[in-house]
Design an enzyme around this catalytic site. Sequence first.
Site, PDB file in Angstrom:
ATOM      1  N   GLY A   1       0.837  -1.194   0.000  1.00 26.72           N
ATOM      2  CA  GLY A   1       0.000   0.000   0.000  1.00 26.72           C
ATOM      3  C   GLY A   1       0.868   1.238   0.000  1.00 26.72           C
TER       4      GLY A   1
ATOM      5  CG  ASP B   1       5.091   3.759  -2.414  1.00 31.78           C
ATOM      6  OD1 ASP B   1       4.438   4.604  -3.061  1.00 31.78           O
ATOM      7  OD2 ASP B   1       4.783   2.553  -2.364  1.00 31.78           O
TER       8      ASP B   1
ATOM      9  N   GLY C   1       0.365   4.405   0.821  1.00 30.89           N
ATOM     10  CA  GLY C   1       0.376   5.232   2.017  1.00 30.89           C
ATOM     11  C   GLY C   1       1.206   4.635   3.135  1.00 30.89           C
ATOM     12  CB  SER C   2       1.229   1.283   4.669  1.00 33.04           C
ATOM     13  OG  SER C   2       1.938   0.630   5.702  1.00 33.04           O
TER      14      SER C   2
ATOM     15  CD  GLU D   1      -2.214   2.033  -3.038  1.00 35.81           C
ATOM     16  OE1 GLU D   1      -1.552   1.227  -3.702  1.00 35.81           O
ATOM     17  OE2 GLU D   1      -2.021   2.212  -1.828  1.00 35.81           O
TER      18      GLU D   1
END
Length: 300
Positions: A38, A251, A40-41, A139
Amino acid sequence: MKVTVAGGYGVGLVMRVHRAPEAGESLSDGVLSRGHGGKGSNQAVAARRLGAGVALLTAVGDDAAGADAQRLWAQEGIDATGVRVVPEASTMTGFIVVDATGENRIIIAPGALEALTPEDAEAQRATIAGSDALIVSLEVPAAFAGAALRIAREEGVLTVFNPAPAKDVPADLWAAADIVTPNLTEARALLGIGDEAAPSHELASQLRARLGADVVLTLGGEGSVVADASGIRPVAAVAPDRVVDTTGAGDAFTAALTVGRLATGSLAAAAAFAAHAGAHTVARPDVIPALPRRDDLPAF
């Protein structure tokens, strides 16, 4: 330094193969692994490892994967009090095919993330307002992403918008972005120009003019292009020792760019720092183990 991240968490099911299958073709040499994922994570973990205090705004299901996520965030020292647990929903799951060159192809089932609303963002206004920067990716639903960005703008917080995965979003969402970090595919989609071979510096310039935000256009192994008030200039890539898996590199770049920008005040210096973070990540398998710590990278 405090960073809040609004984005997705999901389970990553990674299938490693010597090459991606053609349509209708079956391959039997895959090696399967499971890990945290993910955008964001991943960005939250990367920013925390690079020295920022981090809060995460996302949603997970009331399931084993969601519980695993909570353990990860506790281990990494991430504030997860803003994570919504959605009953009877599954935690987002991504299926990732990685070939022998390290390139990846990803399919996502968003699950609990679809439940996030602008009201969820408003409930976290104090967390956002207490941050130096907010990172947002797509997402999560566009309405939630847009609300988080607008709240940050109202509270005077630096906003970093990573428009990935590419999707149509309301035009007013861009007005709240201070820095936008698309790759080439996303930049072309935003400009509506298909696959025409426009030079990257022209794409970055057009995006800045259209969006009213500073732009860091990422070009993978060719580095990036920064467009801000100081002009348009390329930032060189950092050659990795090897390329094992490109999953998570974007990311790591976005998180390092944000931390670097807060630390130096210079977007170009931040992009150079972020290039080292991306190179470190692609040289290692799996996402969470590959994300760099501050000591893994050179000084700003």
